[in-house]
Design a protein around this motif. Sequence first.
Motif: not given
Length: 505
Positions: A269-289
Amino acid sequence: MRTGLRTEIILSISLLLAAALLFAGFLLLKLTERNLLDQQRVHAAEVIQLVAAGLEAPNSSTDNVLNINLAVSGLNRLQTVLSKQADVVAWRLLDMSLQVLSSTAYDTTSPFPSVSPSLLERDEIYEQLNYDSFRMFRSSNGENFLDLSMPLWAGVDAYGLLQIRFSLADLQERIQGAQRLVLGYVVIYGLVLAAFGMYLLNRNVVKPVRQLHQATTALAAGTLTSVNVRSGPGEIHELADSFNQMVQALAASRAETETHIETLEQTNAALQRARDDLVRSEKLATVGHLAAGMAHEIGNPLGAVIGYLNMLKEDVSGHDRDLVERSLAEAERIDRLVRELLEYSSPIDRQTESFCPVSLLREAVEMLRHQGQFDDVQVDDICADASCQVSMDRSQLMQVFINLLLNARDAMQGQGHITLATELTADSISISVTDKGEGIDAETVSKVFEPFFTTKDPGKGYGLGLAVCQRIVDANGGSIAASSTSGQGACFTVSLPCLQTENKE
């Protein structure tokens, strides 16, 4: 078909017991037969000695004929006495040449033995036994008798021979009666021992073994239950103790395995959350740029366009004014999209204050009602009267509540019932917003918090509202979850940690 343990043991014990009892009975009968036969011999010897004493001449005489005549007349006198002996069946008197002088009738198929008186010592008794010895489960049909031969003396000289036959039929009958008695004893005693042995066997062996079998069956089915054996020999108790030790070892192993599985599930579950957070972070970085570039490249020209359209709207009328207003609305929609992108990509402001989230929720409802957003919506407030102080940015939580309330209204096409409820625990508060709309299917529920995912019609949403709400709640140590059944509405629950909780009556 296999026989049971009790049946096999009882059958084996019964066979051994029967063999032992029959052997003991046979031995007892043989000893009894020998004793009775010895008694019969002693009795027969006493009888023939008594008769011979009555026939012997007191003085020595060379006239054997005279002695024989005296013996015959004496034997005739003793015949009455002999007839009273039930076991005497025949007798005869012989001279020295073995000529029969006097006798009773007897079966010639069983003649007296031929014995010379001169070969016998004084008071010596010659014995011939015709007896069919006892055999188990077999009766004798032959003639059983004892023949005794004793010389007659006149002084120091023998002058004749006395032979008497004694029947042993009574002895045979007594042995057969004893055989029936022994067999009856064997049967009764065997049944008693078998019943008592069955009781002891069932109590000390069969019952404990069945308990162990039931426990083993339960163990095979996955139930780790110890067995409590209260009876039985030491080996059964040792087996039960070994079984209980095995159960304890299996229980410890199962607990350890469950702990490992739970740890793996938590890690997954922690890995799943980390993966989701990573995906959101990647989307956030994309959206930020993207947002930064759009704000820089589009923001200023778009602001100028909106200003010019506002100025133009004042100078035109009719159909031209309608076109200007439509252009202005589309330009403002572009401006809102840019601002939402900037808001999503910007860091969360940490300006915090303590306040009651329930009160803030009710303020959000009143504000939307005053704005006319809830004209056809009925809000059922069943929040408990409890005070829970949270520490976070008040305006950000207001934004979360407004977003959830507007989404609930849109899910019901602008009319229906919305239910507000709270659940208070020792250290947190959960606030739920439930609508009566069409609901969301299970696959869609898992994606509603993803950026740019939306179920609204094109142009009515960009899929960033719930993503922003999740960022705000997560950043303040809380959580937000969605649950729904298709066709039965949806429920969004915000959980926040409380600073302090006081229940009010």
